[in-house]
Motif scaffolding. Structure first.
Motif, PDB file in Angstrom:
ATOM      1  N   TYR A  78      29.272  25.254  53.725  1.00 60.97           N
ATOM      2  CA  TYR A  78      30.111  24.078  53.572  1.00 60.97           C
ATOM      3  C   TYR A  78      31.493  24.499  53.087  1.00 60.97           C
ATOM      4  O   TYR A  78      31.661  25.551  52.484  1.00 60.97           O
ATOM      5  CB  TYR A  78      29.499  23.102  52.570  1.00 60.97           C
ATOM      6  CG  TYR A  78      28.186  22.512  53.031  1.00 60.97           C
ATOM      7  CD1 TYR A  78      28.061  21.972  54.298  1.00 60.97           C
ATOM      8  CD2 TYR A  78      27.091  22.489  52.196  1.00 60.97           C
ATOM      9  CE1 TYR A  78      26.868  21.426  54.719  1.00 60.97           C
ATOM     10  CE2 TYR A  78      25.888  21.948  52.607  1.00 60.97           C
ATOM     11  CZ  TYR A  78      25.784  21.414  53.871  1.00 60.97           C
ATOM     12  OH  TYR A  78      24.597  20.873  54.289  1.00 60.97           O
ATOM     13  N   HIS A 121      22.926  18.397  42.943  1.00 65.24           N
ATOM     14  CA  HIS A 121      23.980  18.918  43.824  1.00 65.24           C
ATOM     15  C   HIS A 121      23.586  18.729  45.292  1.00 65.24           C
ATOM     16  O   HIS A 121      24.391  18.274  46.120  1.00 65.24           O
ATOM     17  CB  HIS A 121      24.224  20.396  43.503  1.00 65.24           C
ATOM     18  CG  HIS A 121      25.204  21.075  44.400  1.00 65.24           C
ATOM     19  ND1 HIS A 121      26.561  21.098  44.140  1.00 65.24           N
ATOM     20  CD2 HIS A 121      25.039  21.746  45.560  1.00 65.24           C
ATOM     21  CE1 HIS A 121      27.174  21.761  45.105  1.00 65.24           C
ATOM     22  NE2 HIS A 121      26.269  22.162  45.992  1.00 65.24           N
ATOM     23  N   GLU A 122      22.342  19.071  45.625  1.00 64.31           N
ATOM     24  CA  GLU A 122      21.889  18.915  47.019  1.00 64.31           C
ATOM     25  C   GLU A 122      21.827  17.434  47.401  1.00 64.31           C
ATOM     26  O   GLU A 122      22.106  17.068  48.545  1.00 64.31           O
ATOM     27  CB  GLU A 122      20.541  19.598  47.236  1.00 64.31           C
ATOM     28  CG  GLU A 122      20.556  21.120  47.012  1.00 64.31           C
ATOM     29  CD  GLU A 122      21.589  21.853  47.868  1.00 64.31           C
ATOM     30  OE1 GLU A 122      21.854  21.408  49.006  1.00 64.31           O
ATOM     31  OE2 GLU A 122      22.159  22.853  47.385  1.00 64.31           O
ATOM     32  N   HIS A 178      25.177  16.494  48.570  1.00 68.07           N
ATOM     33  CA  HIS A 178      25.414  16.834  49.983  1.00 68.07           C
ATOM     34  C   HIS A 178      24.761  15.797  50.893  1.00 68.07           C
ATOM     35  O   HIS A 178      25.326  15.396  51.903  1.00 68.07           O
ATOM     36  CB  HIS A 178      24.826  18.212  50.310  1.00 68.07           C
ATOM     37  CG  HIS A 178      25.658  19.365  49.835  1.00 68.07           C
ATOM     38  ND1 HIS A 178      26.985  19.509  50.153  1.00 68.07           N
ATOM     39  CD2 HIS A 178      25.337  20.443  49.068  1.00 68.07           C
ATOM     40  CE1 HIS A 178      27.454  20.630  49.606  1.00 68.07           C
ATOM     41  NE2 HIS A 178      26.481  21.212  48.934  1.00 68.07           N
ATOM     42  N   MET A 237      27.309  28.927  49.328  1.00 69.98           N
ATOM     43  CA  MET A 237      28.260  28.270  48.444  1.00 69.98           C
ATOM     44  C   MET A 237      28.680  29.208  47.330  1.00 69.98           C
ATOM     45  O   MET A 237      29.849  29.279  46.951  1.00 69.98           O
ATOM     46  CB  MET A 237      27.597  27.009  47.886  1.00 69.98           C
ATOM     47  CG  MET A 237      28.435  26.193  46.977  1.00 69.98           C
ATOM     48  SD  MET A 237      28.189  26.648  45.277  1.00 69.98           S
ATOM     49  CE  MET A 237      26.584  25.930  44.985  1.00 69.98           C
ATOM     50  N   GLU A 287      31.773  21.171  48.804  1.00 74.60           N
ATOM     51  CA  GLU A 287      31.080  21.594  47.579  1.00 74.60           C
ATOM     52  C   GLU A 287      31.575  20.798  46.377  1.00 74.60           C
ATOM     53  O   GLU A 287      30.802  20.423  45.498  1.00 74.60           O
ATOM     54  CB  GLU A 287      31.281  23.096  47.341  1.00 74.60           C
ATOM     55  CG  GLU A 287      30.607  23.998  48.374  1.00 74.60           C
ATOM     56  CD  GLU A 287      29.110  23.782  48.474  1.00 74.60           C
ATOM     57  OE1 GLU A 287      28.504  23.191  47.558  1.00 74.60           O
ATOM     58  OE2 GLU A 287      28.527  24.181  49.494  1.00 74.60           O
TER      59      GLU A 287
HETATM   60 ZN   LIG Z   1      26.469  22.976  47.881  1.00 75.84          ZN
END
Ligand SMILES: [Zn+2]
Length: 364
Positions: free
Chosen positions: A274, A227-228, A231, A322, A279
């Motif tokens: 964010y 997930h990171e 980003h 988030m 997201e």
């Molecule tokens: Zn995130």
């Protein structure tokens, strides 16, 4: 201006610019100033005429990052659209229409004009900050990343036990090998009890000891990392920082300057949240990375669900922000769980997972 919206208290985070981290405070707007009620009982009033915001307030603002020329270095971050809207009413000089060109220096006008043009030509959700972030050369992004990681680790130990470090590199490599064009992600674990993870500029990711301790499997950590990485691929940290610094400071960076408030980048990044769209984009990358790596998406779903329950209503930036600010958690989980349908293997073998999970315990 309805008088009822004045004197309402808002939760906020205040950084005095001298010590790391931010204090939980409440703020209220009066006709003359922004009153910050500090946790110790004291209060500070910032005159409305002396306020500046990181970017002009628009009707779409999801938060406000406020500074005051009387208190250089101090920043106040107020999440949520309501405060931003109220502030725009009492201090109209901070709104987009007033401030758009006022602070721009002549030599960055071309950049800003290009950015504005790009917004109209491309897509409505592409912000000038995102456009500028895209213009940042890799070298500048790496410098920003180093500064952010440096300020996050200034007062905290970096966990570097050999076996844990090797396990983390193995996992990072397994995930990033699926990303095209290739990205050279580097993950740092800091000895910090808070459960959180941050993507920082230049493909750097910071994980906390608290996150490793809370995770119940290597698949969960893999999901958070993926997930990171999402980003990072979308340049969300760069975009967020450009937004927070202001376009002119970012343009200075672009031209090789210091960018003014760079020393505070870590604090800024920790406070940023964010948007829901961002997201969603990070989730989409995470699902693609996990499926190509043949790692189950149940890990990330379990982790998000557990954290969302524990963190409801609290948390600041990064993962915590988030989980607390976006009501769509259930939809996101449904999307993640619907993805499964390939044969997966554990993200790390059991022994390596134990080394990773305990990498902050061993003396370094
Ligand atoms: Zn995130």
């Amino acid at each position: 201006m309805h008088s009822s919206t004045l004197h309402q208290r808002f939760e906020a985070r205040f950084s005095n610019g001298q010590t790391a981290g931010a204090d939980e405070v409440t703020v209220e707007l009066t006709q003359t100033g922004l009153v910050i009620h500090l946790s110790g009982g004291d209060s500070v009033t910032w005159p409305l005429a002396k306020l500046a915001t990181a970017e002009p307030l628009t009707t779409h603002a999801i938060d406000a990052l406020v500074t005051c020329s009387e208190t250089p270095g101090a920043t106040l971050f107020v999440p949520g659209p309501k405060f931003a809207r109220t502030l725009a009413q009492v201090a109209p000089q901070l709104t987009a229409s007033e401030a758009r060109w006022r602070s721009a220096r002549p030599w960055i006008w071309a950049t800003v004009a290009l950015a504005a043009l790009a917004v109209f030509i491309w897509q409505a959700d592409l912000s000038p900050a995102h456009f500028v972030a895209n213009l940042l050369p890799d070298k500048v992004r790496e410098t920003m990343g180093r500064q952010v990681v440096g300020s996050l680790t200034e007062r905290r130990r970096v966990c570097d036990a050999n076996a844990g470090r090797a396990a983390l590199d193995q996992l990072t490599e397994r995930l990033s090998a699926t990303v095209s064009p290739p990205r050279n992600f580097h993950v740092v674990v800091v000895d910090w009890g808070l459960v959180n993870a941050f993507a920082t500029p230049g493909e750097n990711i910071v994980l906390t000891r608290g996150l490793l301790e809370q995770a119940t499997s290597s698949d969960e950590v893999a999901g958070v990392l993926a997930h990171e990485m999402g980003h990072g691929i979308e340049l969300h940290p760069e975009t967020g920082l450009v937004r927070a610094m202001g376009l002119s400071a970012a343009a200075e960076l672009l031209m090789g300057g210091s960018g003014g408030t760079l020393g505070n980048l870590g604090v800024l990044l920790v406070q940023l949240s964010y948007t829901r769209d961002a997201e969603g984009q990070a989730d989409d990358h995470a699902l693609e990375i996990l499926s190509k790596s043949k790692i189950s998406t149940k890990g990330i779903a379990n982790f998000f669900e557990r954290m969302a329950k524990q963190h409801r209503g609290k948390g600041s930036g990064g993962l915590a922000g988030m989980l607390s600010t976006h009501p769509g958690t259930q939809q996101r989980l449904a999307k993640i769980l619907a993805m499964e349908g390939y044969s997966a293997t554990p993200a790390l073998p059991a022994a390596q997972w134990q080394s990773l999970k305990t990498m902050c315990e061993e003396s370094s």
